[in-house]
Design a protein around this motif. Structure first.
Motif: not given
Length: 223
Positions: A6-7, A109-114, A156-162
């Protein structure tokens, strides 16, 4: 596999855009040409993970630079990178079509980057893809960078998805390890590393060269 996730959480460099050679060139210029580090090009390439501040401390030691200098060097490096890369800035083949389809299926959808937000903004605004993302997590937003799971867990938290319902797209072993630590599956893009470099991980769904790969139809279905 279809409907399992879902994310989607995307790393940036080497995952949305194939730009790692430009980062390496910019770091080599800073570390070797400007600062005199005794590193080969391959040495520089192997140090390119985590936050810019962490890289500088790995190479020169924890107390070599004060925080103000580290920040200045970091911004200087990113400006060099952007100048080098901007004429060649483009998405990995098939990416926008893929995220447009995912968006239509109500996948968050999210971006998770360094990368720092300065670079994330540079990419998503110049390529006009900000509209697809509900969350952006950068190096500025975490205390611990990959392989720590903080980046992906915050996304994931910001997307509200486990976390178990999130699929990560990564190009680097440290990123795959971070996803494993977060309890997330991964699709690996082979833009920067070969398959054998990921042999220790059991959370990999598959390997792709770009977003036109048939594997992705199994994940979200056809158009």
């Amino acid at each position: 596999m279809k409907g399992k996730y879902r994310g989607f959480i995307f790393d940036l460099n080497g995952t949305i855009i194939d730009d790692m050679v430009y980062h390496t060139d910019a770091w080599f210029d800073i570390l070797v040409s400007d600062l005199g580090a005794k590193l080969s090009y391959e040495n520089v390439k192997s140090e390119m993970y985590g936050k810019n501040s962490e890289l500088l401390k790995r190479v020169f030691g924890d107390d070599y630079f004060d925080e103000k200098t580290i920040e200045e060097l970091s911004i200087n490096k990113e400006k060099k990178y952007q100048k080098l890369y901007k004429p060649n800035l483009k998405l990995i083949s098939g990416f926008e079509e893929f995220i447009d389809r995912a968006s239509g299926k109500a996948i968050g959808m999210a971006i998770g980057s360094a990368a720092i937000m300065f670079n994330i903004d540079f990419v998503i605004d110049n390529l006009n893809i900000r509209k697809y993302f509900q969350a952006l997590v950068s190096a500025d937003d975490v205390d611990k960078s990959k392989p720590d799971p903080e980046t992906f867990l915050k996304a994931a938290e910001q997307l509200k998805v486990e976390p178990s319902s999130c699929l990560v797209f990564e190009d680097a072993p440290k990123g795959v390890e971070a996803a494993l630590n977060a309890g997330m599956d991964v699709v690996v893009l082979t833009t920067m590393h070969d398959k054998h470099e990921f042999s220790n991980f059991d959370n990999i769904v598959g390997f792709i060269e770009d977003y036109e790969d048939p594997l992705l139809e199994k994940i979200i279905g056809k158009g």
